[in-house]
Design an enzyme around this catalytic site. Sequence first.
Site, PDB file in Angstrom:
ATOM      1  N   CYS A 192      29.473   7.784  18.015  1.00 20.63           N
ATOM      2  CA  CYS A 192      29.356   6.755  17.222  1.00 20.63           C
ATOM      3  C   CYS A 192      27.873   6.929  16.383  1.00 20.63           C
ATOM      4  O   CYS A 192      27.222   7.623  16.700  1.00 20.63           O
ATOM      5  CB  CYS A 192      29.788   5.576  17.432  1.00 20.63           C
ATOM      6  SG  CYS A 192      28.557   4.799  18.814  1.00 20.63           S
TER       7      CYS A 192
ATOM      8  N   CYS B  72       0.653  -1.305   0.030  1.00 21.12           N
ATOM      9  CA  CYS B  72       0.107   0.061  -0.095  1.00 21.12           C
ATOM     10  C   CYS B  72       0.781   1.197  -0.039  1.00 21.12           C
ATOM     11  O   CYS B  72       0.511   2.230  -0.746  1.00 21.12           O
ATOM     12  CB  CYS B  72      -1.014   0.104   1.183  1.00 21.12           C
ATOM     13  SG  CYS B  72      -2.102  -1.224   1.176  1.00 21.12           S
TER      14      CYS B  72
ATOM     15  N   ASP C 223      19.175  19.928 -22.754  1.00 22.85           N
ATOM     16  CA  ASP C 223      18.256  21.158 -23.669  1.00 22.85           C
ATOM     17  C   ASP C 223      19.519  21.490 -24.353  1.00 22.85           C
ATOM     18  O   ASP C 223      20.470  21.283 -24.422  1.00 22.85           O
ATOM     19  CB  ASP C 223      17.932  22.003 -22.293  1.00 22.85           C
ATOM     20  CG  ASP C 223      17.189  22.974 -23.017  1.00 22.85           C
ATOM     21  OD1 ASP C 223      16.408  22.812 -23.994  1.00 22.85           O
ATOM     22  OD2 ASP C 223      17.694  24.311 -22.837  1.00 22.85           O
TER      23      ASP C 223
ATOM     24  N   ASP D 192      12.626  23.540 -18.590  1.00 24.94           N
ATOM     25  CA  ASP D 192      13.581  22.457 -18.314  1.00 24.94           C
ATOM     26  C   ASP D 192      13.084  21.835 -16.879  1.00 24.94           C
ATOM     27  O   ASP D 192      13.603  20.896 -16.672  1.00 24.94           O
ATOM     28  CB  ASP D 192      14.886  22.832 -18.262  1.00 24.94           C
ATOM     29  CG  ASP D 192      15.345  23.224 -19.680  1.00 24.94           C
ATOM     30  OD1 ASP D 192      14.815  22.692 -20.756  1.00 24.94           O
ATOM     31  OD2 ASP D 192      16.168  24.065 -19.813  1.00 24.94           O
TER      32      ASP D 192
END
Length: 981
Positions: free
Chosen positions: A132, A61, A649, A858
Amino acid sequence: MATNFWSLACIRSQNSADLTPRPHYPSMPKYPAGVSLLVNRFPVTESTAFFSVIGMTCSACAGSVEKAIKRLPGIREAVVDVLNGKARVQFYPSFVDVDQVCEAINDAGFEASILNDDMIERCRIRVIGMTCTSCSTTLESTLQAIRGVQNAQVALATEEAEICYNPRILNYNQLLQAIEDSGFEALLVSTEEDVSKIQLQVDGVRSENSMRLIGSSLEALPGVLGIDIDPSLSKISLSYKPNVTGPRNIIQVIESTGSGQIKATIFPEEQGRDAYKKEEIKQYYRSFLWSLIFTIPVFLSSMVFTYIPGIKDGLDTKIVNMMTVGELLRWVLATPVQFIIGRRFYTGSYKALRHGSANMDVLIALGTNAAYFYSVYMVLRSATSSDFKATDFFETSSMLISFILLGKYLEVLAKGKTSDAIAKLMKLVPETATLLTFDNDGRVIREDEIDSRLIQKNDVIKVIPGAKVASDGVVVWGQSHVNESMITGEAKPVAKRQDDSVIGGTLNENGVLHVRATHVGSESALSQIVRLVESAQMAKAPVQKIADRISKFFVPMVIVLSLTTWLIWFLTGKYGGYPRTWIPSSMDSFELALQFGISVMVIACPCALGLATPTAVMVGTGVGASKGVLIKGGQALESAHKVNCIVFDKTGTLTVGKPVVVNTKLLKNMALKDFYELVAATEVNSEHPLAKAVVEYAKKFKEEDDNQTWPEALDFISITGHGVKAIVQNKEVLAGNKSLMLDQNILIPVEAEEILKEIEELAHTGILVSIDRKLTGVLAISDPLKPSAREVISILKAMKVKSIMVTGDNWGTAKSIANEVGIDDVIAEAKPDQKADEVKKLQTLGHTVAMVGDGINDSPALVAADVGMAIGAGTDIAIEAADIVLMKSNLEDVITAIDLSRKTFSRIRLNYVWALGYNLLGIPIAAGVLFPSTRFRLPPWIAGAAMAASSVSVVCSSLLLKYYKRPKKLDALDIQGIRVE
């Protein structure tokens, strides 16, 4: 010449309420109160919204919801939480809104609603005390669980947390408190609010009552939001709104309170991450030196002096029963190392265990405590026995702590160098500036040298030749050339005169300039770049999830392995599982087993795993920024290294982006001036580069006219991907491509078809013009190729990256340009949404696609691509939609971006191989796997040194990226002189 990325100026309404007094110059027109420079910046319009999703039952889902959202244009990221029934969506409001997202989720068969989409704020907090990955993941989980927190990200390498939260439910002070309750120190770095901060040193205050009086005066100053007074340091910390007040106003209020006896200055201390890093390095260095003072005598008395006659006899002298001078001396010296110098490990362990997690501090504390308290037991037993000879391990605990402190010192020293790129950017701003004061007639009456941090909006700053510009602003007097290469990458100095914009941190070359400050402090272009790089370093790369998963069970697993190792060796020795000759003469089977168990515990290193990715990303993004390639985070870096197909482009990307009209053919009997007046009046309303070229060309026909304005265009319509349409002087004017004419049922004569064919064969763009539904003229517009375009495409082929050109231009021009640069696959006459569809088609074929573009048209494709690359001279919206910004507007930087990402991820893989390989090899060796056959064992203090060295080696491995060099083929282009300037 490449367009200056930030130098777009715009004018506010002359009617806007702006009562700030501004100076003027009698020798030149006054600069109006309504004029200001709005410096274009990096992404500010990306939004984050949260949705409640009802009806999800499983991960399938969640996948359906995620796919439904991502199909929409303008979606940057979508994350679905099936357990809590929520979805977090990052999107660009220019393309999609929250209602469309809700509708997409509903169409997928679920029920969606917006969760306070307008009330999400973001803050960054420095977290001190993480050791850590376990620390960062635990803190991240703690923050995520707080009601009102929508998203939290904690980065170990940068030691910062970025939190999205609902301000209606909680504020950042509560977040700071939550972090401190988790056992870490928290310092606010920034919020999304327009708030600036300053710390002031106040001299001349004689009592706390005077300091309180100053505080009361500041609270009454409009724009001051918060005050924190430290009487012991005579220090005042303030937050304020820069649009309302500024640092000099604040200082003036403080000094006026004390009748001239009180002086206020910028507090003399380094600010931000650098100051904390330097202090952290000093702390580890001091701790290591103190530990050496105690550890060296312990080591010598245990390992060296026992072999020197005379000294050995003195150390073996008995004090109480069998307890010797040497044992007591080692106990006394090891105790401060264990509990005072090593206190940080106890504190870190307590904080971690209190929140149900375990980190590196837990391993160190357990290992050193086992050695120390076993030694104490042995010494006490010898003191109460007349025949028991003790063997202590005080050298193990003290040497272990000393080596770990050395390792941490080297680690923080190396980590500090990973953010050198940010430090270099910040140093571009000069320390001082010359502030000008004017009389009522606009004449300069005073020059004051001030701290550049005290510059306020609308101040006028004098910049002499050879000096750096202290603030973003606009030139109000003078002319010069300014070197902007350190910011924009533009190689040539840029000419500056009245009303031109300048960027803070750039270098004035040959003339005096008077600059009015428009953006100061956190609003400046330089600050925005720094913030972008910092955000990029905060963002986790997907590969980091590997370390996060491992860290959850790493420390508990090591503890179990350590106990198992000790138990196996102890039981084996007790029941004769190995010869007695295996046991060193100074030990028994229990002590040998204990040594193996401690070695396993301290050799395991979760830090190296946690640092493998973020340190490489930090260095990689920093190196990219220094080379004019701004990479927006680990996700972009990881996707870029997989790119095997690039969609270009045409206009402004493969071509220079400065089209010019080169030919005009009229098909009707009409004066050229009248023709261009109609065409320009229509095109002037368009932002398209071709439209601007037409208007610029038409201006030469109005040079002798008194009226320089164009006729009014009524009912103007911009037809995306086709052209424009308007009513000018009661004539219907259409200007655009062949498709526009066919759609509007305009007949195209054979003569026009032939002209178009000739134009396209020359790689020019043909614009057809219809007046009153009759084709009247054909314009030929040329946009020359970038000099390096052909070579860049050739290098990409050698890198096994496929190149495709997608353009809205006609097929003839597109094919001519493609043939010229060496691109085989061309898609022409594509609308913005069709460009995005083409990108998605390539993705379905299994390609990892990068899109390179510069314009608004674009943007959908930039968002749809796996990696969007925006040309730096392009539009704001293209830059916002992109994952990588090529600041210099050089096409070669596409190759640099891909090559740098490949090198970075190659380094990340190497880091993981080392970090995982170290643990996979080191733990078995520490457990004694080689001992039966070789009698080789790893003493705990050597195991601790190896653990410390592993973290340092990973950070140093990442630091090697600082020496990254572009592919040699690009350097060859420079030698040949192929460079876009």
